[in-house]
Design a protein around this motif. Structure first.
Motif, PDB file in Angstrom:
ATOM      1  N   THR A  65      -8.452  -5.075 -17.212  1.00  0.00           N
ATOM      2  CA  THR A  65      -8.301  -6.196 -16.285  1.00  0.00           C
ATOM      3  C   THR A  65      -7.030  -6.035 -15.467  1.00  0.00           C
ATOM      4  O   THR A  65      -7.009  -6.287 -14.266  1.00  0.00           O
ATOM      5  CB  THR A  65      -8.237  -7.525 -17.066  1.00  0.00           C
ATOM      6  N   TYR A  66      -5.957  -5.580 -16.118  1.00  0.00           N
ATOM      7  CA  TYR A  66      -4.689  -5.397 -15.410  1.00  0.00           C
ATOM      8  C   TYR A  66      -4.789  -4.260 -14.394  1.00  0.00           C
ATOM      9  O   TYR A  66      -4.196  -4.332 -13.319  1.00  0.00           O
ATOM     10  CB  TYR A  66      -3.563  -5.128 -16.411  1.00  0.00           C
ATOM     11  N   ASP A  67      -5.542  -3.215 -14.728  1.00  0.00           N
ATOM     12  CA  ASP A  67      -5.750  -2.125 -13.767  1.00  0.00           C
ATOM     13  C   ASP A  67      -6.466  -2.644 -12.527  1.00  0.00           C
ATOM     14  O   ASP A  67      -6.128  -2.279 -11.404  1.00  0.00           O
ATOM     15  CB  ASP A  67      -6.557  -0.993 -14.403  1.00  0.00           C
ATOM     16  N   GLU A  68      -7.453  -3.490 -12.751  1.00  0.00           N
ATOM     17  CA  GLU A  68      -8.190  -4.064 -11.624  1.00  0.00           C
ATOM     18  C   GLU A  68      -7.272  -4.914 -10.749  1.00  0.00           C
ATOM     19  O   GLU A  68      -7.351  -4.866  -9.528  1.00  0.00           O
ATOM     20  CB  GLU A  68      -9.364  -4.894 -12.127  1.00  0.00           C
ATOM     21  N   ARG A  71      -5.138  -2.594  -8.681  1.00  0.00           N
ATOM     22  CA  ARG A  71      -5.897  -1.988  -7.575  1.00  0.00           C
ATOM     23  C   ARG A  71      -6.127  -2.994  -6.462  1.00  0.00           C
ATOM     24  O   ARG A  71      -6.013  -2.664  -5.295  1.00  0.00           O
ATOM     25  CB  ARG A  71      -7.239  -1.463  -8.092  1.00  0.00           C
ATOM     26  N   THR A  72      -6.399  -4.227  -6.795  1.00  0.00           N
ATOM     27  CA  THR A  72      -6.607  -5.257  -5.782  1.00  0.00           C
ATOM     28  C   THR A  72      -5.339  -5.461  -4.970  1.00  0.00           C
ATOM     29  O   THR A  72      -5.384  -5.563  -3.756  1.00  0.00           O
ATOM     30  CB  THR A  72      -7.014  -6.595  -6.443  1.00  0.00           C
ATOM     31  N   GLY A  73      -4.182  -5.458  -5.634  1.00  0.00           N
ATOM     32  CA  GLY A  73      -2.906  -5.598  -4.930  1.00  0.00           C
ATOM     33  C   GLY A  73      -2.644  -4.432  -4.004  1.00  0.00           C
ATOM     34  O   GLY A  73      -2.137  -4.591  -2.904  1.00  0.00           O
TER      35      GLY A  73
END
Length: 80
Positions: A65-68, A71-73
């Motif tokens: 979830t933190y990787d996602e 990536r969104t940032g």
């Protein structure tokens, strides 16, 4: 003795040998080398004085979830 209790005999012996090989035979060097490794036994947390904390239900989640989120940032920076 504290490092022995926190990390266990095997890890402490390994750190002492490594410190001797690096020619840094000091307690601080051994402690540094041990901190790079995970602890043999997890730390205990006494919640006896905090009954509300003992009653909490913590559900672990997928760390991807933190990787996602990262990536969104990054995607937002590209659009500007």
């Amino acid at each position: 003795m504290k490092l022995l209790a926190e990390y266990g005999a095997v890890a402490l012996r390994r750190a002492i040998v490594e410190a001797l090989q690096r020619n840094t035979p000091r307690a601080s060097s051994v402690a540094f080398l041990l901190r790079r490794q995970p602890r043999a036994t997890p730390l205990s947390l006494d919640l006896s004085h905090h009954p509300k904390a003992e009653a909490l239900d913590i559900r672990p989640h997928d760390l991807e979830t933190y990787d996602e989120l990262a990536r969104t940032g990054d995607d937002d920076d590209d659009e500007q």
